[in-house]
Scaffold this motif. Structure first.
Motif, mmCIF file in Angstrom:
data_model
loop_
_atom_site.group_PDB
_atom_site.id
_atom_site.type_symbol
_atom_site.label_atom_id
_atom_site.label_comp_id
_atom_site.label_asym_id
_atom_site.label_seq_id
_atom_site.Cartn_x
_atom_site.Cartn_y
_atom_site.Cartn_z
ATOM 1 N N ARG A 1 0.831 -1.188 0.000
ATOM 2 C CA ARG A 1 0.000 0.000 0.000
ATOM 3 C C ARG A 1 0.869 1.243 0.000
ATOM 4 N N TYR A 2 1.891 1.249 0.859
ATOM 5 C CA TYR A 2 2.758 2.417 0.938
ATOM 6 C C TYR A 2 3.422 2.698 -0.403
ATOM 7 N N ARG A 3 3.974 1.667 -1.028
ATOM 8 C CA ARG A 3 4.636 1.839 -2.316
ATOM 9 C C ARG A 3 3.664 2.369 -3.355
ATOM 10 N N GLN A 4 2.444 1.865 -3.352
ATOM 11 C CA GLN A 4 1.435 2.337 -4.303
ATOM 12 C C GLN A 4 1.134 3.809 -4.079
ATOM 13 N N LEU A 5 1.042 4.219 -2.830
ATOM 14 C CA LEU A 5 0.783 5.629 -2.527
ATOM 15 C C LEU A 5 1.954 6.498 -2.982
ATOM 16 N N THR B 1 5.520 -7.601 10.593
ATOM 17 C CA THR B 1 5.091 -7.010 9.325
ATOM 18 C C THR B 1 4.050 -5.927 9.555
ATOM 19 N N GLN B 2 3.103 -6.145 10.470
ATOM 20 C CA GLN B 2 2.085 -5.129 10.752
ATOM 21 C C GLN B 2 2.743 -3.853 11.269
ATOM 22 N N ARG B 3 3.725 -4.000 12.157
ATOM 23 C CA ARG B 3 4.415 -2.833 12.695
ATOM 24 C C ARG B 3 5.222 -2.117 11.612
ATOM 25 N N GLN B 4 5.868 -2.892 10.761
ATOM 26 C CA GLN B 4 6.654 -2.305 9.674
ATOM 27 C C GLN B 4 5.764 -1.508 8.721
ATOM 28 N N ARG B 5 4.636 -2.069 8.353
ATOM 29 C CA ARG B 5 3.712 -1.365 7.459
ATOM 30 C C ARG B 5 3.174 -0.096 8.100
ATOM 31 N N TYR B 6 2.895 -0.157 9.374
ATOM 32 C CA TYR B 6 2.403 1.026 10.080
ATOM 33 C C TYR B 6 3.461 2.129 10.048
ATOM 34 N N ARG B 7 4.713 1.766 10.335
ATOM 35 C CA ARG B 7 5.792 2.763 10.318
ATOM 36 C C ARG B 7 5.944 3.372 8.933
ATOM 37 N N SER C 1 -4.568 2.333 -4.026
ATOM 38 C CA SER C 1 -4.316 1.111 -3.281
ATOM 39 C C SER C 1 -5.477 0.148 -3.478
ATOM 40 N N SER C 2 -5.156 -1.153 -3.497
ATOM 41 C CA SER C 2 -6.220 -2.147 -3.609
ATOM 42 C C SER C 2 -6.972 -2.297 -2.290
ATOM 43 N N MET C 3 -6.355 -1.864 -1.208
ATOM 44 C CA MET C 3 -7.005 -1.938 0.098
ATOM 45 C C MET C 3 -7.560 -0.554 0.425
ATOM 46 N N THR C 4 -8.821 -0.485 0.700
ATOM 47 C CA THR C 4 -9.404 0.825 0.982
ATOM 48 C C THR C 4 -8.921 1.343 2.330
ATOM 49 N N ASP C 5 -8.916 2.643 2.467
ATOM 50 C CA ASP C 5 -8.498 3.246 3.720
ATOM 51 C C ASP C 5 -9.365 2.780 4.883
ATOM 52 N N SER C 6 -10.650 2.591 4.643
ATOM 53 C CA SER C 6 -11.538 2.203 5.741
ATOM 54 C C SER C 6 -11.197 0.809 6.267
ATOM 55 N N ILE C 7 -10.827 -0.110 5.385
ATOM 56 C CA ILE C 7 -10.442 -1.452 5.841
ATOM 57 C C ILE C 7 -9.154 -1.367 6.638
ATOM 58 N N PHE C 8 -8.188 -0.608 6.135
ATOM 59 C CA PHE C 8 -6.925 -0.461 6.846
ATOM 60 C C PHE C 8 -7.148 0.184 8.208
ATOM 61 N N ASP C 9 -7.942 1.238 8.252
ATOM 62 C CA ASP C 9 -8.242 1.900 9.520
ATOM 63 C C ASP C 9 -8.939 0.952 10.481
ATOM 64 N N GLU C 10 -9.839 0.139 9.962
ATOM 65 C CA GLU C 10 -10.546 -0.833 10.804
ATOM 66 C C GLU C 10 -9.558 -1.827 11.416
ATOM 67 N N ARG C 11 -8.599 -2.262 10.624
ATOM 68 C CA ARG C 11 -7.603 -3.210 11.124
ATOM 69 C C ARG C 11 -6.728 -2.577 12.194
#
Length: 82
Positions: free
Chosen positions: A1-5, A72-78, A11-21
């Motif tokens: 997602r970050y690279r796409q931005l 991986t979750q922490r890395q993506r968040y950073r 992004s293929s993942m919507t912001d709302s799904i990411f925020d929900e996670r």
């Protein structure tokens, strides 16, 4: 997602799904220091079970699949915070 931005692509993942996670992880005390619906949900359930047993979400990276997933979750968040 970050690279796409970074490349200006949608992004293929919507912001709302990411925020929900993010909210789900934080709701059980997941710490961000230091995503694929069915598999993500499965790993989230494993993290929830880990937290129930150990009363924290600091899964060691060497703890197999769950440890790698948490890292991986922490890395993506950073990456998103940059």
């Amino acid at each position: 997602r970050y690279r796409q931005l970074q490349e200006g692509k949608q992004s293929s993942m919507t912001d709302s799904i990411f925020d929900e996670r993010i909210q789900k992880l934080e709701s059980i005390g997941f710490q961000w220091s230091g995503l694929y619906k069915d598999s993500w949900e499965s790993m989230f359930d494993e993290l929830r079970a880990f937290k129930a047993k150990y009363r924290h979400c600091n899964v060691p990276r060497r703890a197999g699949k769950l440890g790698k997933w948490v890292s991986t979750q922490r890395q993506r968040y950073r990456q998103l915070q940059e």
